[in-house]
Structure formats: C-alpha cells, structure tokens
Scaffold this active site. Structure first.
Site, PDB file in Angstrom:
ATOM      1  CE  LYS A  53      -3.606  -2.692   2.256  1.00 17.38           C
ATOM      2  NZ  LYS A  53      -4.384  -3.044   3.451  1.00 17.38           N
ATOM      3  CD  GLN A  97      -3.281  -4.802   6.522  1.00 14.88           C
ATOM      4  OE1 GLN A  97      -3.407  -3.761   5.879  1.00 14.88           O
ATOM      5  NE2 GLN A  97      -3.691  -5.963   6.052  1.00 14.88           N
ATOM      6  CG  ASP A 120      -9.382  -0.827   4.922  1.00 13.09           C
ATOM      7  OD1 ASP A 120      -9.122  -1.151   3.757  1.00 13.09           O
ATOM      8  OD2 ASP A 120      -8.641  -1.078   5.899  1.00 13.09           O
TER       9      ASP A 120
HETATM   10  N1  GUN Z   1      -6.717  -7.490   6.262  1.00 16.90           N
HETATM   11  C1  GUN Z   1      -7.090  -8.229   5.189  1.00 16.90           C
HETATM   12  N2  GUN Z   1      -7.614  -7.451   4.241  1.00 16.90           N
HETATM   13  C2  GUN Z   1      -7.580  -6.192   4.714  1.00 16.90           C
HETATM   14  C3  GUN Z   1      -7.971  -4.934   4.183  1.00 16.90           C
HETATM   15  O1  GUN Z   1      -8.501  -4.812   3.064  1.00 16.90           O
HETATM   16  N3  GUN Z   1      -7.751  -3.861   4.979  1.00 16.90           N
HETATM   17  C4  GUN Z   1      -7.207  -3.968   6.200  1.00 16.90           C
HETATM   18  N4  GUN Z   1      -7.052  -2.867   6.917  1.00 16.90           N
HETATM   19  N5  GUN Z   1      -6.839  -5.103   6.731  1.00 16.90           N
HETATM   20  C5  GUN Z   1      -7.017  -6.207   5.981  1.00 16.90           C
END
Ligand code: GUN
Length: 293
Positions: A53, A97, A120
C-alpha cells in the site's frame, strides 16, 4: 477459449489515471492525497500488505505515513492513535491493518475511525450506506473485483453469482455489490459458507463464482460450470521446494484444472490482489476531494 482477467494490467491503468489526477491537483495548487496505515505487531503477511500500500502511494504521487506499533500496545493506546489520525487535517484517509492482536477488539477500533477517513469502508456507517446503495467508501477487495468485471466488459446482468465465504470484508460486501441495480450488478446472488450443504450443487450453477475462503485449491474442476467467470480472492502460502523461499502463493481455486472450463479467470498472483490496492488508492483520492467539497 479462456481469457485471463488481468488484475495487474488493470491496476496499472487505474494507477495511471490516479497519477494524472494528482498532477492535475498539484497544477491547481491543491495538496497531494495522504494515506496513513497503522500496523500493529510483526505479522509478516500484514507487513507485506501494508508495504504494498505504501509503495502504491509513492507510484501515484500520494503522501503516505506508516504508523508502526508493537504487539503489546493496549487497546486504549491504539484508540488514541486512531483519534490522532482522525484529528490530523493533513491525513485524508487511513486504515488499521487487520488482524489485530487477540487482546484488542477489532470492532471497537474500526468504529473509532471517522467514517469520512475510513478508506477501507469497514466502519458500520459505511457498511450501512453500502447496503442502502448510498455514496460511501466501498471495501477495497470487492470494489476492485467490480472494477475488474467492469473494465473487462463482462456482462453480469441477470447472471447467477455464487460467493464462497461470508466475511465482512469480502463475501458479504461482494454479495451486496453484485446484487445492486447497476452495471456491473443485477446478479442473483447465493452466499455459501462453512455450514452450506451440498456446496458443489451451488457452485456448479454459478455463472460468476467468487472464491474467498482462504483454503488453497479448494475449488476443483468438478465444482465449476463450463463457461463460468471465476474470481479467486485466495492468497494462500503453500510449500514449494522449487522456490528459494520454500513456499509460493496460490489461490482458493485449482487454477490448472479449472481454467480450461472458464470464460474468464483471475490468476493468483496478479488478479484480485493488485485491484485491492488500486481501489484503496481510489478511495484515498475520493476522501481527499470529499474533504475539499
Ligand atoms: N486485512 C485483510 N484485508 C484487509 C484490508 O482490506 N484492509 C485492512 N485494513 N486489513 C485487511
């Protein structure tokens, strides 16, 4: 003839559009979009995802901030990190995350994120708006799959979509989006999960099959209808003696056996993964422009 749904190439096209949008902003004297990511602990997969990211931000010209905290952080301390990011006017959007350590309640943390910065789309306000088809941030993985279907020109109208998995970050939002009155959309949707009886009876009726269960090679050729569109959300690490690392990433679909039956299929890697990142970047630009409106 099987066609590959190339998430890598499609994500690069989206990144080119984002880069252009950032350059246009800078010419108008506007700020660079700024994404922050909160990473708790040392989970190697989480570290890798957050790294992807941050790198994507650099490619499209966004600012990024990585906030790293030890596994031992208390829930209250993490909530303070979230409040600080909510209050920081330079941060347009941020993500925490997942998964978080066991002593922290994910839901409490996600609900502390200001919905306007929740790129998200995990806050209940955004999840509720999504269910009502109101403008909101969509979760990045299902959003990326919708973009991939759209940009490949795949007709979903009236099709039967079968989703394997009912998680709040993939399966459930995927069902809502494919069911919507839109393009892509207007599918008749079946959601299968761990208690579903006669699973293959459902999957064999799928025109569009989305696998999001997290089990390597779970979807076998006998479970797939001739001509189906197969979307593989799985990222599973399996042993591979031919690799230096001793392991490789593979999907939830037995690709070699299933691909010949499909009209379209996503590879792993290079399918859904890069689209997830591109969608998060799109949401971040949206958060930035929303803040100026
Ligand atoms: N863990 C697995 N997929 C995601 C996601 O799309 N965003 C976040 N923040 N954590 C995750």
């Amino acid at each position: 003839m099987t066609q590959i749904l190339d998430g890598k190439a499609t994500s690069l096209a989206i990144e080119a559009e984002l880069t252009e949008a950032v350059n246009a902003r800078l010419e108008r004297g506007l700020k660079r979009p700024h994404l922050a990511a909160v990473l708790v602990g040392e989970n190697p997969a989480s570290r890798a995802y957050v790294g992807h990211k941050v790198k994507a931000c650099a490619r499209v010209g966004f600012e990024s901030t990585l906030v790293e905290k030890p596994e031992t952080i208390s829930q209250e301390e993490l909530l303070q990190v979230v409040r600080d990011l909510n209050a920081n006017a330079d941060i347009d959007g941020f993500i925490v995350q997942l998964p978080l350590p066991d002593h922290i309640d994910d839901q409490v943390v996600l609900e502390a994120v200001h919905p306007a910065k929740d790129v998200d789309g995990f806050h209940p306000v955004n999840a509720g708006k999504m269910a009502l088809d109101l403008p909101c941030f969509l979760p990045a993985t299902p959003m990326g799959i919708m973009s991939l279907l759209h940009r490949a020109g795949i007709d979903t109208q009236g099709k039967h979509a079968v989703i394997l998995g009912r998680s709040s970050i993939v399966g459930t939002p995927m069902a809502l989006l494919l069911r919507r009155n839109g393009a892509p959309g207007n599918c008749t949707v079946t959601v299968c999960h761990s208690r579903t009886k006669d699973l293959a009876e459902h999957t064999r009726r799928a025109d569009i099959l989305v696998a999001a269960i997290g089990r390597a090679h779970f979807v076998t050729a006998d479970m797939v209808k001739e001509g189906a569109v197969v979307i593989d959300v799985g990222i599973n690490r399996i042993p591979d003696a031919s690799r230096k690392s001793g392991a490789r990433l593979t999907g939830d679909v037995d690709y070699e056996a299933v691909a010949p039956k499909c009209s379209w299929i996503t590879p792993v890697p290079g399918g859904v993964g890069p689209m997830t990142i591109a969608s998060l970047m799109q949401n971040t630009l949206q958060a930035c422009t929303n803040a100026e409106a």
